[in-house]
Design a protein around this motif. Structure first.
Motif, PDB file in Angstrom:
ATOM      1  N   UNK A   1       0.848  -1.196   0.000  1.00  0.00           N
ATOM      2  CA  UNK A   1       0.000   0.000   0.000  1.00  0.00           C
ATOM      3  C   UNK A   1       0.882   1.244   0.000  1.00  0.00           C
ATOM      4  N   UNK A   2       0.624   2.145  -0.945  1.00  0.00           N
ATOM      5  CA  UNK A   2       1.317   3.420  -0.989  1.00  0.00           C
ATOM      6  C   UNK A   2       0.504   4.485  -0.269  1.00  0.00           C
ATOM      7  N   UNK A   3       1.187   5.400   0.404  1.00  0.00           N
ATOM      8  CA  UNK A   3       0.497   6.402   1.199  1.00  0.00           C
ATOM      9  C   UNK A   3       1.333   7.672   1.262  1.00  0.00           C
ATOM     10  N   UNK A   4       0.791   8.683   1.864  1.00  0.00           N
ATOM     11  CA  UNK A   4       1.520   9.915   2.134  1.00  0.00           C
ATOM     12  C   UNK A   4       1.311  10.312   3.587  1.00  0.00           C
ATOM     13  N   UNK A   5       2.371  10.781   4.223  1.00  0.00           N
ATOM     14  CA  UNK A   5       2.315  11.333   5.570  1.00  0.00           C
ATOM     15  C   UNK A   5       2.883  12.734   5.497  1.00  0.00           C
ATOM     16  N   UNK A   6       2.047  13.730   5.780  1.00  0.00           N
ATOM     17  CA  UNK A   6       2.446  15.143   5.695  1.00  0.00           C
ATOM     18  C   UNK A   6       3.058  15.468   4.329  1.00  0.00           C
ATOM     19  N   UNK A   7       2.494  14.870   3.284  1.00  0.00           N
ATOM     20  CA  UNK A   7       2.961  15.147   1.943  1.00  0.00           C
ATOM     21  C   UNK A   7       4.168  14.352   1.498  1.00  0.00           C
ATOM     22  N   UNK A   8       4.658  13.452   2.342  1.00  0.00           N
ATOM     23  CA  UNK A   8       5.835  12.645   2.009  1.00  0.00           C
ATOM     24  C   UNK A   8       5.407  11.206   1.721  1.00  0.00           C
ATOM     25  N   UNK A   9       5.812  10.658   0.568  1.00  0.00           N
ATOM     26  CA  UNK A   9       5.357   9.323   0.176  1.00  0.00           C
ATOM     27  C   UNK A   9       6.020   8.217   0.996  1.00  0.00           C
ATOM     28  N   UNK A  10       5.304   7.113   1.098  1.00  0.00           N
ATOM     29  CA  UNK A  10       5.832   5.926   1.767  1.00  0.00           C
ATOM     30  C   UNK A  10       5.101   4.692   1.281  1.00  0.00           C
ATOM     31  N   UNK A  11       5.620   3.525   1.635  1.00  0.00           N
ATOM     32  CA  UNK A  11       4.984   2.262   1.271  1.00  0.00           C
ATOM     33  C   UNK A  11       5.107   1.263   2.410  1.00  0.00           C
ATOM     34  N   UNK A  12       4.071   0.447   2.541  1.00  0.00           N
ATOM     35  CA  UNK A  12       4.085  -0.642   3.511  1.00  0.00           C
ATOM     36  C   UNK A  12       3.786  -1.933   2.769  1.00  0.00           C
ATOM     37  N   UNK A  13       4.624  -2.962   3.004  1.00  0.00           N
ATOM     38  CA  UNK A  13       4.460  -4.238   2.324  1.00  0.00           C
ATOM     39  C   UNK A  13       4.360  -5.352   3.359  1.00  0.00           C
ATOM     40  N   UNK A  14       3.428  -6.272   3.129  1.00  0.00           N
ATOM     41  CA  UNK A  14       3.272  -7.471   3.960  1.00  0.00           C
ATOM     42  C   UNK A  14       3.481  -8.680   3.070  1.00  0.00           C
ATOM     43  N   UNK A  15       4.423  -9.540   3.427  1.00  0.00           N
ATOM     44  CA  UNK A  15       4.819 -10.681   2.586  1.00  0.00           C
ATOM     45  C   UNK A  15       4.678 -11.977   3.363  1.00  0.00           C
ATOM     46  N   UNK A  16       4.255 -13.033   2.681  1.00  0.00           N
ATOM     47  CA  UNK A  16       4.224 -14.377   3.263  1.00  0.00           C
ATOM     48  C   UNK A  16       4.762 -15.361   2.230  1.00  0.00           C
ATOM     49  N   UNK A  17       5.441 -16.405   2.716  1.00  0.00           N
ATOM     50  CA  UNK A  17       5.963 -17.427   1.794  1.00  0.00           C
ATOM     51  C   UNK A  17       5.790 -18.804   2.390  1.00  0.00           C
ATOM     52  N   UNK A  18       5.722 -19.793   1.505  1.00  0.00           N
ATOM     53  CA  UNK A  18       5.621 -21.191   1.910  1.00  0.00           C
ATOM     54  C   UNK A  18       6.446 -22.032   0.942  1.00  0.00           C
ATOM     55  N   UNK A  19       7.339 -22.856   1.478  1.00  0.00           N
ATOM     56  CA  UNK A  19       8.218 -23.705   0.674  1.00  0.00           C
ATOM     57  C   UNK A  19       7.943 -25.167   0.963  1.00  0.00           C
ATOM     58  N   UNK A  20       8.081 -26.003  -0.067  1.00  0.00           N
ATOM     59  CA  UNK A  20       7.985 -27.446   0.074  1.00  0.00           C
ATOM     60  C   UNK A  20       9.205 -28.060  -0.591  1.00  0.00           C
TER      61      UNK A  20
END
Length: 435
Positions: free
Chosen positions: A247-266
């Motif tokens: 998700x991209x966002x702005x805080x006080x006019x300054x851009x930022x991004x937050x990412x949530x990742x999950x993985x599964x291996x076999x």
């Protein structure tokens, strides 16, 4: 090319029938870029009452790595592109890229050679499908990126050979060992045991949906045939699934991004506790069987001022089985700052500061204490466990257009999770050219 991978590639090449209308009149039909990077590192003598097969050596000389890459791009049809990245590599990381789970050079592969050798590191196709009839944004010409319009709301499918972290777990301030930080557990989420061969690349496919401030991506990739292997399982019998929401966002006019990742291996991997059979050496290779590994990562970047940015990553995996393709980390936290040089009248310069903390699961601690070896670490014993604590600072400067130099300093406390060894102070320099 194996049958499953061939089918994935053919499916991607069939996507033009679905591709939306885009103004390719101003799009480049092809491009060519290149880069050359040299990294030299050395550490001083440090406390080391004993060493094992995978230890960071207490005394060693200067180590250098070199790589030269060509980035060839070709437009196939509307929205479709093909990229090839042949590369030459030479050199070794410190202690042959062993001894520290948060290894100090992202330019050091897990294989080394005294002579230059060539490999095709990436060969992939990308199809972009517009989800709305909008002009979108202009995409600049760059390595693995053809100039031309790009729809704002789009579906992007990538198939072929590339690195999982080309698409997943990216970060504006800490992700590129050719331009910013060097330490493995700073440029990537340390506990994200992503699918890769010994050079960091995999075969697979990924789909990315972008709409407004949201982006979701999923991928399916081949693991190596055996932990830290040079050959991938091209049958995809050993595989990894990855999903990430951004998700991209702005805080006080300054851009930022937050990412949530999950993985599964076999894959066929050994459980730490099962490798501790009385009377036998601790060895996960002896007890490998079909098993799974799961984990997640939180990744944030935030501009704080026009020339100042911050980043933070936290990652964790279940820690029951051996590390497979990345490094021996089960929990990791990293954070830092990146400051552009406009504040001191050097806009082409950057100062970066980062801290990282890596730790092992309880089963892994018992395994290494019994003399077990991992992908990167294993001192033959572990009498006093302690988490790795890493501090890194770099200063990058532009020398000429397309040419930059970097000075890098790292402090590695408890290398290999061993409180009896270290700390090690690593001094490095990087020279990077690109066109």
């Amino acid at each position: 090319m194996t049958r499953p991978f061939r089918h994935l590639l053919l499916a991607a090449l069939a996507l033009p029938a679905l591709a939306a209308r885009a103004g390719d009149g101003m799009a480049d039909p092809w491009n060519l870029h290149g880069q050359f990077t040299v990294v030299a590192q050395r550490h001083g003598r440090f406390t080391s009452p004993y060493e094992g097969p995978n230890s960071l050596k207490a005394v060693e000389g200067l180590k250098t790595t070199m790589d030269a890459t060509a980035f060839v791009g070709l437009r196939l049809w509307t929205g479709a592109e093909l990229y090839l990245n042949p590369e030459f590599d030479r050199g070794f990381g410190l202690s042959d890229t062993l001894g520290v789970a948060g290894f100090p050079s992202g330019e050091a592969y897990k294989v080394g050679h005294h002579s230059a050798y060539g490999r095709l590191q990436r060969a992939f196709a990308r199809q972009v499908i517009a989800l709305a009839a909008d002009e979108g944004e202009a995409q600049a010409d760059a390595a693995n990126q053809l100039a031309g319009p790009r729809p704002a709301d789009r579906l992007t499918v990538t198939v072929g050979k590339f690195s999982v972290v080309d698409l997943f777990d990216t970060n504006r301030y800490a992700h590129d060992p050719r331009a910013d930080f060097l330490n493995w557990s700073v440029i990537d989420a340390g506990a994200f045991d992503y699918a890769a061969d010994s050079w960091g690349y995999s075969l697979g496919a990924a789909a990315e949906w972008s709409q407004g401030d949201w982006t979701g991506r999923v991928g399916f990739f081949a693991l190596s045939r055996e932990p830290n292997g040079t050959r991938l399982d091209r049958s995809f019998g050993q595989h990894q699934a990855v999903g990430e929401l951004e998700h991209g966002h702005e805080i006080a006019g300054h851009p930022g991004k937050l990412r949530l990742l999950a993985f599964s291996s076999r894959a066929r991997m050994g459980r730490y506790d099962e490798a501790l059979e009385p009377g036998l050496p601790a060895d996960t290779a002896r007890v490998r069987r079909r098993a799974g590994k799961q984990g997640f990562a939180v990744n944030a970047e935030q501009e704080l001022a026009a020339d100042l940015g911050a980043f933070l990553r936290y990652s964790r995996n279940d820690g029951r089985t051996e590390a497979f393709d990345f490094t021996d980390i089960h929990r990791a936290l990293s954070l830092g700052l990146s400051l552009r040089g406009a504040a001191w009248s050097q806009p082409g310069h950057t100062l970066g500061l980062a801290l990282a903390s890596n730790s092992l699961s309880a089963p892994a601690r018992r395994y290494f204490a019994a003399g077990g070896l991992g992908i990167l670490v294993g001192d033959g014993r572990l009498d006093r466990y302690a988490g790795e604590q890493i501090a890194e600072a770099y200063y990058a400067m532009d020398i000429a257009p397309g040419l930059g130099a970097t000075l890098d300093l790292q402090r590695l406390r408890n290398p290999g999770y061993n409180a009896d060894r270290g700390p090690a102070i690593v001094v490095g320099a990087r020279l990077h050219a690109e066109f």
